[in-house]
Design a protein around this motif. Structure first.
Motif, mmCIF file in Angstrom:
data_model
loop_
_atom_site.group_PDB
_atom_site.id
_atom_site.type_symbol
_atom_site.label_atom_id
_atom_site.label_comp_id
_atom_site.label_asym_id
_atom_site.label_seq_id
_atom_site.Cartn_x
_atom_site.Cartn_y
_atom_site.Cartn_z
ATOM 1 N N TYR A 241 31.813 55.014 -5.698
ATOM 2 C CA TYR A 241 32.975 53.896 -6.226
ATOM 3 C C TYR A 241 32.798 54.020 -7.820
ATOM 4 N N LEU A 242 31.649 54.009 -8.320
ATOM 5 C CA LEU A 242 31.288 54.035 -9.720
ATOM 6 C C LEU A 242 32.224 55.092 -10.251
ATOM 7 N N GLU A 243 32.134 56.002 -9.515
ATOM 8 C CA GLU A 243 32.590 57.424 -10.210
ATOM 9 C C GLU A 243 34.433 57.122 -10.553
ATOM 10 N N GLU A 308 42.261 48.605 -2.591
ATOM 11 C CA GLU A 308 41.257 49.253 -3.365
ATOM 12 C C GLU A 308 40.846 50.678 -2.477
ATOM 13 N N ALA A 309 40.477 50.248 -1.218
ATOM 14 C CA ALA A 309 40.224 51.576 -0.586
ATOM 15 C C ALA A 309 41.167 52.571 -0.453
ATOM 16 N N LYS A 314 42.783 57.985 -2.371
ATOM 17 C CA LYS A 314 43.932 59.034 -2.740
ATOM 18 C C LYS A 314 43.257 59.900 -4.102
ATOM 19 N N TRP A 315 42.573 59.005 -4.987
ATOM 20 C CA TRP A 315 41.835 59.427 -6.166
ATOM 21 C C TRP A 315 40.911 60.729 -5.535
ATOM 22 N N ALA A 316 40.196 60.374 -4.572
ATOM 23 C CA ALA A 316 39.259 61.354 -4.125
ATOM 24 C C ALA A 316 39.994 62.507 -3.319
ATOM 25 N N GLY A 317 41.426 62.653 -3.154
ATOM 26 C CA GLY A 317 42.016 63.523 -2.355
ATOM 27 C C GLY A 317 41.908 63.454 -0.795
ATOM 28 N N TRP A 389 38.110 49.609 6.681
ATOM 29 C CA TRP A 389 39.329 49.852 6.647
ATOM 30 C C TRP A 389 39.933 50.783 7.244
ATOM 31 N N THR A 390 41.072 50.637 8.294
ATOM 32 C CA THR A 390 41.935 51.802 8.528
ATOM 33 C C THR A 390 43.282 51.548 7.821
#
Length: 453
Positions: A241-243, A308-309, A314-317, A389-390
């Motif tokens: 998450y820091l990334e 946030e999750a 989405k950022w992680a693909g 979360w789902t």
């Protein structure tokens, strides 16, 4: 008035009377380190003062006495107003944001009330409950309700005091396994939820819950179709998450739902709750103090909202799993071609399989600390540490029938489902089919996530 409660030796209880003693004693253990001033403070609209929790969980049992105990006289009418929560059918109540605006009833009066209800309930269970399955079911529901409030107490005490609370912390386990990558899960038809038969289980087998219980929102079991999917073997870590933060994740609208981007801008979100920026370093405050985020890089990230999750995924693909995907990953054995109660099988959780309240660290454990709790596919920490979360909306299953009006059924709109439990969840309270639910923007709970594809 002395309390009638004496805590039994352990949670593997066999009767409602044993369970009542055990659960009621634990609530008081949780609040024991508080000073008298701590009980009445409300630090945010979403939290409740500890005094309210210990009173409300007693109010619930007083409603049982009012209905089923012949000749019962209400303890105090004003307590019915202050300690009600959202039950319209039980009369007027104080608004949630105002629970911390009153100094009365005092903490001493609230504890006296609790002791009185315990004394009445102990006699009630020994007489009225014996042989009456319907009344026993209501009492059991009240105890599960109290276990929910035990977890909420941990959330609220953390928001109130955090590292100023003298939590009876036990050492964290060390990671004994390196957990990375994703596991492939075969799709097809899957039986989601639990059948009604689980409510009326017979004599428990060794290692199974002494008093089986499921909420009505976990039923009825029904068939769903899943495409083949992949799911992370571990929850998303602080380091991962820091990334996202370092890559300006909170400054790039592309990753966010509209509601999330609004929260980022109106509430100035830059990181999860309880994260603080000191110079160029992100720090995380918890019950044990203030820590460098980099020192907690191998721990599950917590106190993140659904918004946030989703942005991280989405950022992680990737994306968040549906609750059906999560449940299949946590319960289905391809070797046996059937569901099981937990990722590791049908035996109940213990300290070796997941970080739940009984483990006692009052914190998340490192990823890879519970290899004995792994699923057949190698997913770890599905049970304990953080609620996950789902992407599924919290709605009733097809054929849903309520067990108790105004409990679960009134919340079937606008919320998201979380699975798996946290380090504040009691062992006997959690199941792989348990459906927790919160609003997408909330992050005061101990919530994290894992991703899917």
């Amino acid at each position: 008035m002395a309390s009638a409660i004496q805590r039994p030796a352990g949670p593997q209880t066999r009767t409602i009377a044993d369970l009542y003693q055990f659960v009621r004693a634990r609530t008081l253990e949780i609040v024991a380190p508080l000073e008298i001033e701590d009980y009445v403070i409300q630090t945010a609209e979403f939290m409740s003062p500890p005094r309210w929790h210990i009173g409300h969980t007693s109010w619930f049992f007083e409603t049982v006495l009012q209905k089923f105990q012949p000749g019962y006289r209400t303890y105090r009418e004003d307590f019915l107003f202050y300690f009600n929560s959202y039950y319209e059918g039980f009369g007027a109540r104080i608004e949630r944001p105002k629970r911390g605006t009153r100094s009365r009833p005092t903490v001493a009066e609230t504890k006296e009330y609790r002791a009185y209800i315990d004394e009445q309930m102990t006699r009630f269970i020994d007489t009225v409950c014996d042989g009456d399955e319907a009344v026993s079911a209501i009492v059991r529901l009240g105890l599960e309700h109290e276990m929910q409030h035990q977890e909420l107490l941990v959330y609220d005490i953390k928001h109130l005091l955090c590292d100023q609370f003298d939590a009876p912390m036990k050492p964290l386990p060390e990671a004994s396994d390196e957990v990375e990558g994703m596991v492939e899960i075969e799709g097809g038809l899957f039986e989601l939820g639990v059948g009604n038969a689980s409510r009326d289980a017979g004599e428990p087998q060794a290692g199974t819950p002494a008093l089986p219980f499921t909420w009505d929102n976990e039923r009825p079991q029904h068939r769903v179709f899943l495409e083949d999917f992949q799911i992370d073997r571990a929850p998303v870590s602080v380091g991962e998450y820091l990334e996202f933060i370092s890559d300006c994740g909170y400054q790039d609208f592309r990753w966010w739902h509209s509601a999330g981007w609004e929260k980022v801008n109106t509430e100035l979100w830059q990181a999860p709750l309880y994260w603080e920026q000191h110079g160029d370093e992100w720090m995380i405050r918890d019950f044990a103090g203030l820590h460098l985020a980099t020192d907690k890089a191998n721990e599950p990230v917590s106190h993140v909202s659904f918004l946030e999750a989703s942005a991280y995924a989405k950022w992680a693909g990737k994306r968040l799993p549906t609750e059906a995907e999560w449940e299949k990953a946590a319960t289905f054995s391809s070797r046996a071609n059937q569901k099981q109660m937990f990722p590791w099988g049908d035996t109940t959780p213990d300290k070796s399989r997941g970080n739940l309240f009984e483990n006692g660290p009052w914190a998340v454990a490192p990823i890879g600390a519970f290899p004995e709790g792994a699923s057949e596919g190698g997913c770890q920490q599905l049970i304990g540490d953080v609620w996950e979360w789902t992407t599924s909306d919290y709605t009733p299953y097809p054929g849903f029938k309520t067990d108790f009006d105004e409990y679960n059924d009134k919340w079937f709109v606008g919320q998201k489902v979380l699975r798996g439990g946290s380090f504040a969840t009691p062992q006997i309270h959690i199941r792989s089919t348990y459906r927790n639910f919160f609003y997408p923007h909330e992050r005061w709970m101990i919530a994290g996530f894992r991703c899917a594809k």
